[in-house]
Write a protein that holds these residues in place. Structure first.
Motif, PDB file in Angstrom:
ATOM      1  N   UNK A  26       0.775  -1.376   0.062  1.00 26.43           N
ATOM      2  CA  UNK A  26       0.086  -0.037   0.057  1.00 26.43           C
ATOM      3  C   UNK A  26       0.857   1.201   0.006  1.00 26.43           C
ATOM      4  N   UNK A  27       1.924   1.262  -1.086  1.00 25.93           N
ATOM      5  CA  UNK A  27       2.843   2.309  -0.869  1.00 25.93           C
ATOM      6  C   UNK A  27       2.467   3.305  -2.154  1.00 25.93           C
ATOM      7  N   UNK A  28       1.305   3.931  -2.110  1.00 25.89           N
ATOM      8  CA  UNK A  28       0.965   4.879  -3.180  1.00 25.89           C
ATOM      9  C   UNK A  28      -0.448   5.515  -2.924  1.00 25.89           C
ATOM     10  N   UNK A  29      -0.822   6.256  -3.950  1.00 25.39           N
ATOM     11  CA  UNK A  29      -2.225   6.717  -3.871  1.00 25.39           C
ATOM     12  C   UNK A  29      -3.153   6.043  -4.845  1.00 25.39           C
ATOM     13  N   UNK A  30      -4.395   6.737  -5.074  1.00 28.69           N
ATOM     14  CA  UNK A  30      -5.349   5.819  -5.801  1.00 28.69           C
ATOM     15  C   UNK A  30      -5.156   5.265  -7.240  1.00 28.69           C
ATOM     16  N   UNK A  31      -4.376   6.110  -7.970  1.00 24.33           N
ATOM     17  CA  UNK A  31      -4.006   5.799  -9.395  1.00 24.33           C
ATOM     18  C   UNK A  31      -2.736   5.514  -9.761  1.00 24.33           C
ATOM     19  N   UNK A  32      -1.765   5.800  -8.810  1.00 21.15           N
ATOM     20  CA  UNK A  32      -0.341   5.532  -9.071  1.00 21.15           C
ATOM     21  C   UNK A  32       0.352   5.249  -7.584  1.00 21.15           C
ATOM     22  N   UNK A  61      12.110   5.881  -6.203  1.00 21.59           N
ATOM     23  CA  UNK A  61      11.103   4.752  -6.494  1.00 21.59           C
ATOM     24  C   UNK A  61      10.615   4.710  -7.876  1.00 21.59           C
ATOM     25  N   UNK A  62      10.515   3.397  -8.075  1.00 21.96           N
ATOM     26  CA  UNK A  62       9.637   3.031  -9.316  1.00 21.96           C
ATOM     27  C   UNK A  62       8.020   3.186  -9.105  1.00 21.96           C
ATOM     28  N   UNK A  63       7.554   4.060 -10.282  1.00 22.71           N
ATOM     29  CA  UNK A  63       6.098   3.975 -10.030  1.00 22.71           C
ATOM     30  C   UNK A  63       5.143   3.253 -11.279  1.00 22.71           C
ATOM     31  N   UNK A  64       4.234   2.772 -10.850  1.00 19.09           N
ATOM     32  CA  UNK A  64       3.268   2.107 -11.597  1.00 19.09           C
ATOM     33  C   UNK A  64       1.584   2.513 -11.390  1.00 19.09           C
ATOM     34  N   UNK A  65       1.017   2.880 -12.519  1.00 22.67           N
ATOM     35  CA  UNK A  65      -0.367   3.349 -12.177  1.00 22.67           C
ATOM     36  C   UNK A  65      -1.204   3.458 -13.415  1.00 22.67           C
ATOM     37  N   UNK A  66      -2.219   4.386 -13.842  1.00 19.91           N
ATOM     38  CA  UNK A  66      -2.972   4.486 -15.090  1.00 19.91           C
ATOM     39  C   UNK A  66      -3.147   5.997 -15.138  1.00 19.91           C
ATOM     40  N   UNK A  67      -3.261   6.325 -16.415  1.00 21.30           N
ATOM     41  CA  UNK A  67      -3.382   7.713 -16.490  1.00 21.30           C
ATOM     42  C   UNK A  67      -4.835   8.264 -16.380  1.00 21.30           C
ATOM     43  N   UNK A  68      -4.798   9.352 -15.627  1.00 27.01           N
ATOM     44  CA  UNK A  68      -6.201   9.684 -15.200  1.00 27.01           C
ATOM     45  C   UNK A  68      -7.123  10.216 -16.162  1.00 27.01           C
ATOM     46  N   UNK A  73      -1.818   2.412 -19.156  1.00 22.48           N
ATOM     47  CA  UNK A  73      -0.837   2.262 -17.972  1.00 22.48           C
ATOM     48  C   UNK A  73       0.337   3.146 -17.937  1.00 22.48           C
ATOM     49  N   UNK A  74       0.832   3.285 -16.712  1.00 21.30           N
ATOM     50  CA  UNK A  74       2.126   4.504 -16.667  1.00 21.30           C
ATOM     51  C   UNK A  74       2.950   3.679 -15.956  1.00 21.30           C
ATOM     52  N   UNK A  75       4.231   4.001 -16.421  1.00 16.46           N
ATOM     53  CA  UNK A  75       5.645   3.356 -15.549  1.00 16.46           C
ATOM     54  C   UNK A  75       6.527   4.479 -15.593  1.00 16.46           C
ATOM     55  N   UNK A  76       6.985   5.041 -14.406  1.00 17.27           N
ATOM     56  CA  UNK A  76       8.006   5.760 -14.471  1.00 17.27           C
ATOM     57  C   UNK A  76       8.864   5.544 -13.334  1.00 17.27           C
ATOM     58  N   UNK A 126      -3.822  13.074  -9.962  1.00 11.75           N
ATOM     59  CA  UNK A 126      -4.113  12.613 -11.193  1.00 11.75           C
ATOM     60  C   UNK A 126      -3.340  12.472 -12.191  1.00 11.75           C
ATOM     61  N   UNK A 127      -2.532  11.348 -12.275  1.00  9.72           N
ATOM     62  CA  UNK A 127      -1.212  11.279 -13.010  1.00  9.72           C
ATOM     63  C   UNK A 127      -1.487  11.161 -14.579  1.00  9.72           C
ATOM     64  N   UNK A 128      -0.703  11.619 -15.509  1.00  4.94           N
ATOM     65  CA  UNK A 128      -1.160  11.727 -16.643  1.00  4.94           C
ATOM     66  C   UNK A 128       0.101  10.873 -17.443  1.00  4.94           C
ATOM     67  N   UNK A 129      -0.223  10.316 -18.672  1.00  7.12           N
ATOM     68  CA  UNK A 129       0.466   9.649 -19.270  1.00  7.12           C
ATOM     69  C   UNK A 129       1.551  10.756 -20.274  1.00  7.12           C
ATOM     70  N   UNK A 130       0.803  11.733 -20.470  1.00  5.90           N
ATOM     71  CA  UNK A 130       1.722  13.000 -21.089  1.00  5.90           C
ATOM     72  C   UNK A 130       0.792  14.253 -20.660  1.00  5.90           C
ATOM     73  N   UNK A 131       1.642  15.286 -20.767  1.00  4.37           N
ATOM     74  CA  UNK A 131       0.776  16.598 -20.326  1.00  4.37           C
ATOM     75  C   UNK A 131      -0.235  17.039 -21.165  1.00  4.37           C
ATOM     76  N   UNK A 132      -0.342  16.574 -22.494  1.00  4.54           N
ATOM     77  CA  UNK A 132      -1.435  16.989 -23.302  1.00  4.54           C
ATOM     78  C   UNK A 132      -2.188  15.880 -23.607  1.00  4.54           C
ATOM     79  N   UNK A 133      -2.466  14.855 -22.667  1.00  3.13           N
ATOM     80  CA  UNK A 133      -3.256  13.805 -22.943  1.00  3.13           C
ATOM     81  C   UNK A 133      -4.659  14.324 -23.257  1.00  3.13           C
ATOM     82  N   UNK A 134      -5.235  13.926 -24.426  1.00  2.00           N
ATOM     83  CA  UNK A 134      -6.791  14.378 -24.560  1.00  2.00           C
ATOM     84  C   UNK A 134      -7.851  13.600 -23.976  1.00  2.00           C
TER      85      UNK A 134
END
Length: 197
Positions: A26-32, A61-68, A73-76, A126-134
């Motif tokens: 449980x080392x994270x927030x809802x979406x990442x 730290x390595x992060x995994x989640x999903x774009x809001x 999926x997001x990995x960074x 609210x993580x994003x896969x990229x800043x301009x994700x439509x």
């Protein structure tokens, strides 16, 4: 738990340490978040002060989640900096330590609560896969990045939906007897002829 006995409680003494520790659950927030057991890289500096041990460090730290927006999926990798004072329990300040102060236990430091605060409080809600994700199309759910700029749906305003059934292509009927002004003109002429006779 990290051992600080090498500092010998001598103010001014310091020690640098680099290590890798597994991420807790449980080392994270809802979406990442950080996957449980993933390696957290720590670059630490321990400094002995009068009240206790000052710990300064960086956690990678390595992060995994999903774009809001598009749910891809997001990995960074994320880097968090922190600094915390752990007080000795047998000192004057340690004996009166508040609930928000951390204490050493047998000269051992528990870094997990510090890491949780440093990482979780700075993660994007609210993580994003990229800043301009439509994002996704609200009508059909397709990814707008794949659909292109011409993607759209012909939808009527829902506020007018009830009126569409009533109007249904009905046109107003013309008045009987042709145009109203012509009929009224003829009746006037008849009345004038009667008055002359």
């Amino acid at each position: 738990m990290l051992d600080t006995r090498a500092l010998s409680r001598q103010p001014g003494s310091s020690k640098d340490k680099r290590l890798s520790v597994p991420a807790p659950e449980d080392f994270g927030v809802e979406m990442v978040g950080v996957p449980e057991g993933a390696a957290i890289e720590l670059d630490l500096r321990f400094e002995a002060v009068l009240e206790g041990v000052l710990v300064t460090g960086t956690a990678t730290v390595p992060l995994e989640g999903e774009c809001a927006r598009c749910l891809d999926p997001i990995a960074s990798t994320f880097e968090a900096r922190f600094q915390e004072l752990f007080v000795y329990p047998d000192t004057r300040s340690g004996g009166h330590a508040g609930d928000d102060e951390l204490q050493l236990e047998d000269d051992l430091v528990d870094l997990e609560p510090v890491l949780r605060d440093a990482v979780l409080l700075t993660l994007p809600l609210s993580p994003l896969c990229r800043d301009d994700c439509p994002g996704l199309c609200p009508d059909c759910g397709v990814r707008l990045a794949d659909a292109g700029p011409d993607h759209h749906h012909e939808t009527a305003d829902p506020r007018w939906a009830a009126l569409q059934g009533l109007a249904g292509g009905v046109a107003p009927a013309p008045p009987e007897g042709g145009r109203g002004d012509a009929g009224s003109s003829g009746s006037t002429d008849r009345r004038e002829g009667k008055q002359e006779g």
